[in-house]
Each structure stands twice: as structure tokens, then as C-alpha cells.
Design a protein around this motif. Structure first.
Motif, PDB file in Angstrom:
ATOM      1  N   THR A  68      84.219  -2.518  99.878  1.00  0.00           N
ATOM      2  CA  THR A  68      85.025  -3.623 100.404  1.00  0.00           C
ATOM      3  C   THR A  68      86.228  -3.879  99.499  1.00  0.00           C
ATOM      4  OG1 THR A  68      83.829  -5.273  99.112  1.00  0.00           O
ATOM      5  CG2 THR A  68      82.948  -4.740 101.299  1.00  0.00           C
TER       6      THR A  68
ATOM      7  N   SER B 221      85.560  -4.338 110.172  1.00  0.00           N
ATOM      8  CA  SER B 221      84.230  -3.769 110.329  1.00  0.00           C
ATOM      9  C   SER B 221      84.225  -2.401 109.634  1.00  0.00           C
ATOM     10  CB  SER B 221      83.901  -3.598 111.813  1.00  0.00           C
ATOM     11  OG  SER B 221      84.676  -2.537 112.338  1.00  0.00           O
ATOM     12  N   LYS B 222      83.041  -1.872 109.412  1.00  0.00           N
ATOM     13  CA  LYS B 222      82.943  -0.574 108.744  1.00  0.00           C
ATOM     14  C   LYS B 222      83.674   0.503 109.557  1.00  0.00           C
ATOM     15  CE  LYS B 222      79.443   2.615 106.968  1.00  0.00           C
ATOM     16  NZ  LYS B 222      78.002   2.873 106.911  1.00  0.00           N
ATOM     17  N   ASP B 223      83.502   0.464 110.886  1.00  0.00           N
ATOM     18  CA  ASP B 223      84.161   1.466 111.727  1.00  0.00           C
ATOM     19  C   ASP B 223      85.679   1.347 111.643  1.00  0.00           C
ATOM     20  OD1 ASP B 223      81.822   2.614 112.463  1.00  0.00           O
ATOM     21  OD2 ASP B 223      81.683   1.621 114.432  1.00  0.00           O
TER      22      ASP B 223
ATOM     23  N   THR C 114      85.667   4.286 101.984  1.00  0.00           N
ATOM     24  CA  THR C 114      84.655   4.162 103.039  1.00  0.00           C
ATOM     25  C   THR C 114      84.762   5.338 104.005  1.00  0.00           C
ATOM     26  OG1 THR C 114      84.744   1.759 102.838  1.00  0.00           O
ATOM     27  CG2 THR C 114      83.765   2.639 104.847  1.00  0.00           C
ATOM     28  N   TYR C 115      86.007   5.720 104.297  1.00  0.00           N
ATOM     29  CA  TYR C 115      86.195   6.900 105.163  1.00  0.00           C
ATOM     30  C   TYR C 115      85.574   8.158 104.528  1.00  0.00           C
ATOM     31  CZ  TYR C 115      88.522  11.045 107.024  1.00  0.00           C
ATOM     32  OH  TYR C 115      88.777  12.299 107.520  1.00  0.00           O
TER      33      TYR C 115
ATOM     34  N   GLN D 203      87.316   0.167 109.112  1.00  0.00           N
ATOM     35  CA  GLN D 203      87.676   0.680 107.783  1.00  0.00           C
ATOM     36  C   GLN D 203      87.771   2.204 107.782  1.00  0.00           C
ATOM     37  OE1 GLN D 203      84.757  -1.512 105.057  1.00  0.00           O
ATOM     38  NE2 GLN D 203      86.604  -1.277 103.810  1.00  0.00           N
ATOM     39  N   ILE D 204      86.799   2.831 108.448  1.00  0.00           N
ATOM     40  CA  ILE D 204      86.793   4.298 108.474  1.00  0.00           C
ATOM     41  C   ILE D 204      88.034   4.812 109.203  1.00  0.00           C
ATOM     42  CG2 ILE D 204      85.578   6.307 109.436  1.00  0.00           C
ATOM     43  CD1 ILE D 204      82.932   4.771 108.850  1.00  0.00           C
TER      44      ILE D 204
ATOM     45  N   ASN E 130      81.834   8.336 104.400  1.00  0.00           N
ATOM     46  CA  ASN E 130      81.209   8.559 105.703  1.00  0.00           C
ATOM     47  C   ASN E 130      81.713   9.832 106.383  1.00  0.00           C
ATOM     48  OD1 ASN E 130      79.451   6.019 106.353  1.00  0.00           O
ATOM     49  ND2 ASN E 130      81.305   5.272 105.324  1.00  0.00           N
TER      50      ASN E 130
ATOM     51  N   GLN F 182      79.689   1.790 102.051  1.00  0.00           N
ATOM     52  CA  GLN F 182      80.872   1.011 102.382  1.00  0.00           C
ATOM     53  C   GLN F 182      81.429   0.407 101.102  1.00  0.00           C
ATOM     54  OE1 GLN F 182      80.114  -2.071 105.257  1.00  0.00           O
ATOM     55  NE2 GLN F 182      82.287  -2.419 105.675  1.00  0.00           N
TER      56      GLN F 182
ATOM     57  N   ASN G 223      89.256   1.197 102.286  1.00  0.00           N
ATOM     58  CA  ASN G 223      89.164   1.943 103.548  1.00  0.00           C
ATOM     59  C   ASN G 223      89.103   3.447 103.302  1.00  0.00           C
ATOM     60  OD1 ASN G 223      89.376  -0.558 104.719  1.00  0.00           O
ATOM     61  ND2 ASN G 223      91.530  -0.335 105.306  1.00  0.00           N
TER      62      ASN G 223
END
Ligand code: CU
Length: 494
Positions: A474, A375-377, A460-461, A379-380, A464, A472, A457
Motif C-alpha cells: 500500500t 482496490s488490489k485489482d 503489487t503488479y 493497483q495491479i 502478482n 499487496q 502499484n
């Protein structure tokens, strides 16, 4: 009255004086003048002052031996091992390492080991300062809700490790049950301005480094001696930032450094300092002018140095992946006036690009992989660790970069404008001029052999964090970019 009678009277008077000090001795003397047992000390009684790391009790100033009473409680409690990572520590005194004890050569110690009623396990203590079987282990074996008492005489000065020795011993030590006891020589240690307590330990968790949540102990990794964490004072960052050790220019610093293990030997080093003196292995041998000192598992060393210039001095285990990838890193912050002769600071920074140079690759590129989708979270969360291990040194913890050297990732117009370009830079590295947020940079970023999911990851981190625009990336997107020719500064438009 005969001479004999006078003698008896004198001895009775002196006996009476002693009796007021000790009722048990009284009984012995009254019942036939037998010698007091050696455990019934007649020394003045002193309650030991114990401290949590990184503090150390004040130097001992008394010039006589004492009976020192030490009370210590074993506690099992969940505490922070790293950001987002908790661990069920077993402790001497509620923290890792255990409380620092300071006594004097020749002291007699009454040791009271209590095990908290909340504990699930029995514990004991093996003190390397003790001369006697098990270092006190058998005498101090204590069930939850009990207190054991034993005594010993501190025969030999030195800096000693203590630890729990309850089976499975490795597990009790691996969970944090170790600390230091200093037996000061009768003459005392030379005066210094600052004393600190630093102790290394290795930790073995089910999840790998940085994996969040409450992490259980992993016996298999411990037996293989493959720790996920190697830390100073019980957790990642225990001596960093606000919690850094401090000193002023011109002061002398003494570090009492221990290594609880349970497995690893420490190559203890302070970056940018030379130890003026090391009491090798915590004993009486003094080595001078030392860069890195070995501290065995279950051993210690005393390192002393004068700080000559201001700045942040990083303490590491110089088995260096432990420092930058497993947590064995602490800080000493020194304030005061600069001395440009001893250390100038950077005097120039010019671009150096010899013939044929280009962005370098730290290792072979990895190919597409089959990690499960996150999930995005998630990944972060995972990307934060990738960032900390690979990007932070240049781009800084707050993403602000370093002026004139490393461009900012924070609120970065360059980054937010084109995610695929950013992927390409992580894959292939980048060199040449670049403009970020209106500032010009001309440095080299190497390609780092990260997997597609690690790159996804990390990006994405970053997207954000630091005031960036979100979004995001992938692993599939990264895989796709692997097939695209590297972009160079000459054909891009940033
Ligand atoms: Cu224990």
C-alpha cells in the motif's frame, strides 16, 4: 467524291471506334462533333488495389497513364488503442491509418467515397495529391449511407497525406481519419526489396495514458496539443513483437512514413540505422545519410536504407518521451548473418565504480501524497503501466531480467522474501552485489522519482505477475519506508 467527304468518313469511322468505348462520348460526337468533356476519360480503366498498413500495393509497372478507380469506405468502429484501452476510431477503410493508395503521375482518378450506413457522422476527403479547391473535400462530403464521386488528375508525383476535412476537422483527424497516397513518378521509384507503410498520429483521451476502458476523445487536450498517446499505425504496439516489420540482412527497405497529426511534428528515427536516402517531405528532393527526418503534421517522407546486420531496430519519434511513455515506438526485425566488423555486439562488461559513486536518484523524491485508496485489482492495473514505463527496459517485459546484468523479478526469491526491502530499493536505488534465484548480479539501479502510490502499484503488479507469490503493497506502507534509512548491500541479508 471530294477530299472533304473522305475526311468526314474517316472521322466518322474513328468516332465509331471511340463510341464503343464510351457511350457518353458517343452522344456528344453524334450531336455535332463537340469535344468530349475532360472528365470523360478515354484512358484504359484500372481498379486501384488498396492496402492496410503496414502493407503497400506493388510498384506500378505500366508505362502509360490510366483512369484509376478508387473506392474507399469511411467506417466508425471501436478498436484497441492500447492493452485494455479501447477507442471509437473514425477510419478510411476500417483501420488507422487509412488504406494506402498507389497511382502514377498523369493518371486520372475516379474517386468514390462511400460512408458506411452505420456511421453517425458525415465525412469527406481532402487529398494533398489533388490540385483543386479543398483537395476534393467539398466534392466528397458524404452522409452516412451515401457515395460521392469526383475525379482528379495526378499532376505531380510525391507521397501525400489524405485526411477527412469535415468540421470539426481536428476531431475527425484526431479520431484517425488520415492515410497516404503515393503518386509514383512516370519513371517509377528505384527497385527495393521491401516497402512498408508507417503513419504517426496523436490521440487525446479523457483518461490518461493506459487508463483502461473505452476512452472518449478529449477536445480540451486536443486544443492544448497535449496528447495522451502518440502512436504508429493507430495503436500502441501496432508494429511490435509479432507485428514487427521484417527484413533480411543485405536487403533494401523503403518506408513510406506519414504523419496524420492532428498536432505533433514527428522526428522520425530508426535506432541503429542511418537512412541512405530520404525523399524530404515526400517530394523529389533527395537527402542522403540522414539520422532523423522531420515529418510535419499533414506531411510525409520516404526513407530508404539497406540493412547490414541482424537485430531489432526500433522506430521512434525521437521526441523521446513520446516513444517510451506515449507509444510512438515500432520495430523492424532483421534476420541473417552477423557482421562483427560492422557491429561487434557486447565484448566486455566490467563493473565501473569510480570514487564516491553510489546509487543515483533520477529526480527529487516525492513526499507522501493523498491518492485515494485503490482496490488490489486497480493497483495491479495501474502498476502495470508504471512497470512498463520505468522497469521494463531493464527487467524485461516477462520479468526475466537480463543475465549477468539485471536481476529477474520473475519467481524472485529476493523480492518475495521482503516487501519492505523492495520498497526501499525503489525509493533509494541500489548498488552492490546481490544474489537472486542463486545467480549473482552486480549492477546499479537508480532511484526513480515515483510517488508512493506508483511504487505501491508497481510492486503489487510485480508481486502478482511473473509467477511471484502474490501480496499487496500500500501507499501508506511506502510512506512508512520513506522514513527508514536506506539499506545498503553491506548491512542486508538477502
Ligand atoms: Cu470525417
Amino acid at each position: 467524291m471530294s477530299k472533304f467527304k473522305t475526311k468526314v468518313l474517316v472521322s466518322m469511322v474513328s468516332a465509331a471506334l471511340v463510341l464503343t468505348a464510351c457511350a457518353q462520348v458517343n452522344e456528344k460526337l453524334a450531336s455535332g462533333g463537340a469535344k468530349a468533356e475532360s472528365t470523360k476519360s478515354q484512358l484504359p480503366v484500372i481498379q486501384a488495389v488498396l492496402t492496410h498498413a503496414p502493407d503497400v500495393p506493388a510498384p506500378i509497372t505500366r508505362k502509360y497513364s490510366a483512369k484509376v478507380v478508387i473506392n474507399l469506405e469511411t467506417q466508425e468502429k471501436v478498436m484497441r488503442l492500447a492493452d485494455g484501452v479501447d477507442y471509437m476510431y473514425w477510419t478510411f477503410g476500417g483501420q488507422v491509418p487509412g488504406k494506402f493508395m498507389r497511382i502514377r503521375e498523369g493518371d486520372e482518378v475516379e474517386f468514390n467515397l462511400s460512408n458506411s450506413p452505420d456511421s453517425k457522422m458525415p465525412h469527406n476527403i481532402d487529398m494533398h495529391a489533388v490540385t483543386g479547391p479543398g483537395g476534393g473535400a467539398a466534392s466528397s462530403f458524404t452522409a452516412p449511407g451515401h457515395t460521392s464521386t469526383f475525379s482528379f488528375k495526378a499532376l505531380i508525383p510525391g507521397l501525400y497525406v489524405y485526411h477527412c476535412a469535415t468540421a470539426p476537422v481536428g476531431m475527425h483527424i484526431g479520431n484517425g481519419m488520415y492515410g497516404l497516397i503515393l503518386v509514383e513518378p512516370k519513371a517509377g521509384l528505384p527497385k527495393v526489396d521491401r516497402e512498408y507503410y508507417v503513419m504517426q498520429g496523436d490521440f487525446y483521451t479523457k483518461g490518461k495514458y493506459g487508463e483502461s476502458g473505452l476512452q472518449p476523445f478529449d477536445m480540451e487536450k486536443a486544443i492544448k496539443e497535449q496528447p495522451d498517446y502518440v502512436v504508429f499505425n493507430g495503436s500502441v504496439g501496432a508494429l511490435n513483437g509479432e507485428k514487427a516489420l521484417t527484413a533480411k540482412v543485405g536487403e533494401t527497405v523503403r518506408l513510406f512514413v506519414g504523419n496524420g497529426g492532428p498536432n505533433l511534428v514527428s522526428s522520425f528515427h530508426v535506432i541503429g540505422e542511418i537512412f541512405d536516402k530520404v525523399y524530404v517531405e515526400g517530394g523529389t528532393t533527395e537527402n542522403r545519410n540522414v539520422q532523423t527526418t522531420l515529418i510535419p503534421s499533414g506531411g510525409a517522407a520516404i526513407a530508404e536504407f539497406k540493412v547490414d546486420v541482424p537485430g531489432t531496430f526500433i522506430m521512434v519519434d525521437h521526441s523521446i518521451f513520446r516513444a517510451f511513455n506515449k507509444g510512438a515506438l515500432g520495430m523492424l526485425k532483421v534476420t541473417g548473418p552477423e557482421d562483427k566488423i560492422i557491429y561487434s555486439g557486447k565484448q566486455a562488461d566490467k563493473v565501473y565504480l569510480p570514487e564516491g559513486s553510489a546509487a543515483q536518484s533520477i529526480a527529487n523524491k516525492q513526499t507522501a501524497e493523498t491518492d485515494k485508496a485503490l482496490s488490489k485489482d486497480e493497483q495491479i492495473a495501474q502498476g502495470k503501466h508504471v512497470f512498463e514505463s520505468n522497469c521494463l527496459a531493464c527487467h524485461q517485459a516477462n520479468g526475466e531480467g537480463i543475465p549477468n546484468a539485471f536481476p529477474p523479478l520473475a519467481k524472485s526469491d529476493f523480492l518475495n522474501a521482503d516487501h519492505n526491502r523492495a520498497i526501499g530499493i525503489l525509493l533509494n536505488g541500489r548498488s552492490g552485489p546481490i544474489t537472486v534465484n542463486g545467480k549473482n548480479f552486480d549492477s546499479i539501479m537508480p532511484a526513480i522519482a515515483l510517488s508512493s502510490s506508483q511504487i505501491a502499484n508497481a510492486l503489487t503488479y510485480v508481486l502478482n505477475s511473473f509467477g511471484n507469490n502474490g501480496g499487496q503493497v500500500t501507499a501508506a506502507q511506502v510512506d512508512k519506508q520513506r522514513k527508514v534509512a536506506p539499506v545498503t548491500s553491506s548491512n542486508e541479508h538477502g
